[in-house]
Design a protein around this motif. Structure first.
Motif, PDB file in Angstrom:
ATOM      1  N   GLY A 160       0.786  -1.230   0.000  1.00 27.92           N
ATOM      2  CA  GLY A 160       0.000   0.000   0.000  1.00 27.92           C
ATOM      3  C   GLY A 160       0.815   1.274   0.000  1.00 27.92           C
ATOM      4  N   VAL A 161       2.115   1.152  -0.206  1.00 28.61           N
ATOM      5  CA  VAL A 161       2.994   2.322  -0.189  1.00 28.61           C
ATOM      6  C   VAL A 161       3.678   2.438  -1.541  1.00 28.61           C
ATOM      7  CG1 VAL A 161       5.015   3.381   0.896  1.00 28.61           C
ATOM      8  CG2 VAL A 161       3.372   2.099   2.293  1.00 28.61           C
ATOM      9  N   LEU A 208      11.127   8.931  -2.174  1.00 33.06           N
ATOM     10  CA  LEU A 208      10.020   9.107  -1.225  1.00 33.06           C
ATOM     11  C   LEU A 208       9.050   7.934  -1.260  1.00 33.06           C
ATOM     12  CD1 LEU A 208       9.065  12.864  -1.647  1.00 33.06           C
ATOM     13  CD2 LEU A 208       9.509  11.728   0.522  1.00 33.06           C
ATOM     14  N   HIS A 209       8.747   7.408  -0.092  1.00 37.42           N
ATOM     15  CA  HIS A 209       7.673   6.439   0.067  1.00 37.42           C
ATOM     16  C   HIS A 209       6.417   7.243   0.402  1.00 37.42           C
ATOM     17  CE1 HIS A 209      11.317   4.157   0.903  1.00 37.42           C
ATOM     18  NE2 HIS A 209      10.641   3.062   0.616  1.00 37.42           N
ATOM     19  N   PHE A 250       0.999  10.305   3.513  1.00 37.07           N
ATOM     20  CA  PHE A 250       2.017  10.296   4.577  1.00 37.07           C
ATOM     21  C   PHE A 250       3.330   9.903   3.918  1.00 37.07           C
ATOM     22  CE2 PHE A 250       4.475   8.291   8.016  1.00 37.07           C
ATOM     23  CZ  PHE A 250       4.475   9.335   8.923  1.00 37.07           C
ATOM     24  N   LYS A 251       4.257  10.858   3.837  1.00 39.44           N
ATOM     25  CA  LYS A 251       5.505  10.646   3.110  1.00 39.44           C
ATOM     26  C   LYS A 251       6.640  10.272   4.062  1.00 39.44           C
ATOM     27  CE  LYS A 251       4.085  13.723  -0.560  1.00 39.44           C
ATOM     28  NZ  LYS A 251       4.396  14.940  -1.315  1.00 39.44           N
ATOM     29  N   MET A 252       7.487   9.361   3.578  1.00 37.63           N
ATOM     30  CA  MET A 252       8.588   8.850   4.390  1.00 37.63           C
ATOM     31  C   MET A 252       9.830   8.668   3.524  1.00 37.63           C
ATOM     32  SD  MET A 252       6.256   5.820   5.985  1.00 37.63           S
ATOM     33  CE  MET A 252       5.501   5.554   4.368  1.00 37.63           C
ATOM     34  N   VAL A 253      10.990   8.872   4.119  1.00 36.17           N
ATOM     35  CA  VAL A 253      12.249   8.646   3.426  1.00 36.17           C
ATOM     36  C   VAL A 253      13.271   8.157   4.444  1.00 36.17           C
ATOM     37  CG1 VAL A 253      13.062  11.036   3.657  1.00 36.17           C
ATOM     38  CG2 VAL A 253      13.891   9.651   1.784  1.00 36.17           C
TER      39      VAL A 253
END
Length: 97
Positions: A66-67, A73-74, A79-82
């Motif tokens: 689901g990402v 960037l994920h 909702f962004k994540m790195v």
């Protein structure tokens, strides 16, 4: 906002408001398989990631259901994540919280 900074032989500490950051030497640097540090960047995450990329930072890629992943960037529905590693191999994490 109050801030203080202290330094010892192998340790550095700073306080800004209610937040403390302590940095110290460790013989175990780079052996952690989890996040060593997490920063909540809010809406500035895209600009921060672009700036890091322009400086040659290489980002990690993790497969998560689901990402999506693009340009380091994920993205999990906004909702962004790195993740990236420091020179000692410690995993550093930024997110859009």
């Amino acid at each position: 906002m109050n801030s203080t900074t202290k330094a010892w032989k192998a340790c550095w500490s700073t306080r800004r408001g209610a937040t403390y950051l302590v940095v110290y030497s460790s013989e175990f640097a780079g052996t952690n398989k989890a996040n060593a540090v997490v920063w909540d960047c809010g809406p500035d995450i895209d600009a921060i990631v672009a700036d890091l990329r322009s400086k040659g930072v290489t980002f990690e890629r993790y497969e998560m259901e689901g990402v999506s992943y693009k340009d380091g960037l994920h993205d999990a529905n906004g909702f962004k994540m790195v993740w990236f590693k420091d020179p000692d191999g410690n995993i550093l994490h930024l997110n859009s919280a």
